[in-house]
Design an enzyme around this catalytic site. Structure first.
Site, mmCIF file in Angstrom:
data_model
loop_
_atom_site.group_PDB
_atom_site.id
_atom_site.type_symbol
_atom_site.label_atom_id
_atom_site.label_comp_id
_atom_site.label_asym_id
_atom_site.label_seq_id
_atom_site.Cartn_x
_atom_site.Cartn_y
_atom_site.Cartn_z
ATOM 1 N N LYS A 1 3.917 3.110 8.266
ATOM 2 C CA LYS A 1 3.017 1.489 7.594
ATOM 3 C C LYS A 1 1.256 2.555 7.478
ATOM 4 C CE LYS A 1 0.738 -2.631 8.417
ATOM 5 N NZ LYS A 1 0.080 -3.318 9.706
ATOM 6 N N VAL B 1 11.603 -0.088 3.446
ATOM 7 C CA VAL B 1 11.425 0.663 2.146
ATOM 8 C C VAL B 1 11.674 1.541 1.282
ATOM 9 C CG1 VAL B 1 11.298 0.027 -0.893
ATOM 10 C CG2 VAL B 1 10.521 -1.885 1.247
ATOM 11 N N ASN C 1 0.585 5.769 1.966
ATOM 12 C CA ASN C 1 -0.442 5.736 1.049
ATOM 13 C C ASN C 1 -1.691 5.906 1.970
ATOM 14 O OD1 ASN C 1 0.427 5.538 -1.738
ATOM 15 N ND2 ASN C 1 1.180 3.473 -1.637
ATOM 16 N N SER D 1 11.718 0.711 15.751
ATOM 17 C CA SER D 1 12.593 -0.275 16.013
ATOM 18 C C SER D 1 13.917 0.245 15.946
ATOM 19 C CB SER D 1 11.932 -1.550 15.461
ATOM 20 O OG SER D 1 12.115 -1.930 14.423
ATOM 21 N N ASN E 1 13.279 5.375 13.761
ATOM 22 C CA ASN E 1 12.305 4.292 13.013
ATOM 23 C C ASN E 1 12.502 3.227 14.681
ATOM 24 O OD1 ASN E 1 11.465 2.700 10.930
ATOM 25 N ND2 ASN E 1 12.196 0.862 12.844
ATOM 26 N N GLY F 1 8.118 3.646 -5.836
ATOM 27 C CA GLY F 1 8.230 2.070 -5.040
ATOM 28 C C GLY F 1 10.059 3.270 -4.684
ATOM 29 N N SER G 1 5.118 8.370 -5.543
ATOM 30 C CA SER G 1 5.120 6.878 -6.082
ATOM 31 C C SER G 1 6.525 6.967 -6.751
ATOM 32 C CB SER G 1 3.254 7.470 -7.308
ATOM 33 O OG SER G 1 4.006 6.597 -8.173
ATOM 34 N N GLU H 1 -3.016 2.883 -11.942
ATOM 35 C CA GLU H 1 -2.301 2.052 -11.875
ATOM 36 C C GLU H 1 -2.456 0.533 -11.525
ATOM 37 O OE1 GLU H 1 0.861 2.414 -9.082
ATOM 38 O OE2 GLU H 1 0.470 0.482 -8.576
ATOM 39 N N TYR H 2 -3.767 0.177 -11.357
ATOM 40 C CA TYR H 2 -4.152 -0.528 -11.187
ATOM 41 C C TYR H 2 -5.121 -1.507 -12.664
ATOM 42 C CZ TYR H 2 -5.260 -1.924 -6.168
ATOM 43 O OH TYR H 2 -4.984 -2.455 -4.340
ATOM 44 N N ARG I 1 -8.853 -8.773 -9.047
ATOM 45 C CA ARG I 1 -7.913 -8.604 -8.039
ATOM 46 C C ARG I 1 -8.802 -9.552 -7.229
ATOM 47 N NH1 ARG I 1 -3.068 -4.793 -7.087
ATOM 48 N NH2 ARG I 1 -2.632 -3.655 -9.000
#
Ligand code: NDP
Length: 464
Positions: free
Chosen positions: A76, A15, A103, A37, A35, A130, A128, A190-191, A287
């Site tokens: 990741k 993303v 992150n 893959s 990438n 998204g 930040s 943010e949380y 959460r």
């Protein structure tokens, strides 16, 4: 393969990576993409964005970059970051810059910063906003070796969001793991803000208001200091109809919130460094509670207690709630920012990150998830002693009763609203009952205590 034709390389085309690569290309940069893959590389190539070249082989990818190479990782977090860098190392030289934009935990960044010193120039960089932000302008928080970050800045300035004065939402955050530390705290804030908003939503639900009516109420409070991205998207979510079956889409969403860890890391770091972040910690715990895995709670018990949750209000009573809701949210935003910034300041000083605090609040003004109008006034807090005298804190002192007003009228759980209330109460209290805690500690463990107006430690003297 043509050599040295690309200005920047992006590895990891999920993303964020795919969006960021397109953002670079839209600013006239030649971008090499790779990438693990091939399918993701192929779908990006298929978009036909001019300036993007896809590589199947990492050697060709590296060879295509101009020197010193600038490689951005958006894979990741955790092991994949280490593995990717280990694979790249033999192809790179000490002047090349590798930027981890995922992150990553700041402790991993600190380790990598030391581990790769002299082999490459490693930069740990928070981002930040998204997918949308990565594509059109995120808030970017790079940290690491000063020269490497400064060298990157012109590139990052072009793709970043703009602050309220039109300046790029990117700065050299500081030394070592400063960038990822600041990004982690951003997520902790943010949380807390998200949880504060949803607790107000829950209160309104408990007054038997429909989702559409709640959206109207949020519209009325989305102004002034708390006019913000998170309130804007909340209103959009509340108003969204299910395009397949009709009705409000939100009402069909399972009441369970997941987390990827950055909020928990913030709360852990706060405890580790002895900084109070009650609103953020409460949001993390909320959460965890949302997974409803408390084995002693049965469906029957929940059903039996259900009627406690609804309080019907009249129209004038609902209208009278608008100001308490606005003031309560204002306190949630302010406490979340203050706690997060306090954490950054105190850890920054301890680790010698050399962070300019007003730059942190400035680069959060655009592109990022926690952007709000309140950020314009927050840098005032960072002059010596301003935190004690700023007029907003006086207003909060006056308005603190509004949280109690909301609280008294509903039986819903409010971990962040309560933590926020107690946070400000503790600040304003002047006196805290910690004399008795210290006395208890001394009583059972001879941990000593100090006497008011006297130098030195005492122990004992208590009735047995
Ligand atoms: P995605 O899940 O969309 O993509 C993950 C990427 O990581 C893919 O390119 C994947 O490659 C690659 N990857 C996974 N495991 C490995 C591995 N072992 N070795 C090499 N590559 C691997 O993630 P996002 O784009 O959402 O996130 C990327 C980073 O950015 C994460 O650290 C995330 O926390 C952070 N981030 C995400 C935000 C968001 O809103 N999504 C916002 C800010 C930061 P493959 O296709 O081969 O599986």
């Amino acid at each position: 393969m043509e050599n040295n034709i690309n200005h920047v390389g992006v590895i990891g085309l999920g993303v964020m990576g795919a969006s960021l690569a397109q953002n670079f290309a839209s600013k006239n940069h030649n971008v090499a993409v790779y990438n693990r893959s091939w399918d993701k590389t192929q779908s990006l190539i298929d978009k036909g964005v001019s300036g993007i070249s896809g590589y199947q082989d990492l050697v060709d990818f590296v060879g295509s970059l101009e020197s010193p190479r600038k490689i951005i990782l958006l894979v990741k977090s955790g092991d994949p970051v280490d593995k990717t860098i280990e694979t790249l190392l033999p192809m790179l030289s000490e002047k090349d810059i590798v930027v981890d934009m995922g992150n990553s935990n700041w402790k991993d960044t600190e380790r990598r910063y030391n581990e790769y010193a002299g082999k490459i120039r490693f930069v740990g960089c928070g981002v930040s906003g998204g997918e949308e932000g990565a594509l059109h302008g995120p808030s970017i928080m790079p940290g690491g070796e000063k020269d490497a970050v400064d060298e990157l800045l012109p590139l990052l300035q072009k793709i970043s969001a703009k602050d309220f004065n039109g300046n790029p939402c990117v700065t050299n955050v500081g030394i070592g793991s400063a960038g990822h530390f600041v990004k982690m705290v951003h997520n902790g804030i943010e949380y807390a803000i998200m949880q504060g908003i949803v607790e107000v939503y829950d209160i309104l639900r408990s007054f038997d208001l429909g989702t559409g009516q709640i959206a109207e109420i949020f519209r009325k409070v989305d102004y002034g200091n708390i006019q913000s991205y998170l309130l804007d998207i909340t209103i959009n979510i509340l108003e969204t109809q299910d395009k397949v079956d009709g009705g409000y889409l939100l009402e069909k969403v399972v009441e369970e919130a997941k987390a990827k860890g950055t909020g928990g890391w913030t709360a852990q770091s706060a405890i580790e460094f002895g900084v109070a972040t009650p609103s953020i910690s409460a949001a993390v715990i909320a959460r965890i509670m949302s997974a409803r895995n408390q084995s002693y709670v049965t469906d029957k018990l929940i059903d039996d207690l259900k009627e406690m949750r609804t309080t019907k209000l009249t129209e004038p009573e609902i209208e009278a709630m608008i100001t308490p809701i606005f003031r309560t949210l204002e306190m949630v935003y302010l406490s979340s920012y203050l706690q997060g910034l306090d954490l950054i300041k105190q850890v920054g000083d301890e680790k010698n990150y050399q962070i300019d605090m007003s730059e942190v609040t400035r680069i959060w003004q655009g592109g990022c998830i926690i952007r709000s109008q309140m950020l314009t006034m927050l840098d005032l807090f960072w002059e010596e002693d301003k935190i004690k005298s700023h007029k907003v804190l006086y207003e909060i002192k006056k308005d603190i009763a509004y949280i109690r007003m909301l609280h008294g009228k509903s039986h819903t759980p409010k971990p962040v609203l309560n933590a926020t209330y107690d946070y400000f109460q503790s600040i304003f209290a002047g006196r805290l009952p910690s004399n008795l805690i210290q006395a208890q500690r001394d009583y059972f463990g001879a941990h000593t205590y100090r006497k008011v107006g006297e130098k030195g430690d005492h122990t004992g003297g208590w009735n047995q």
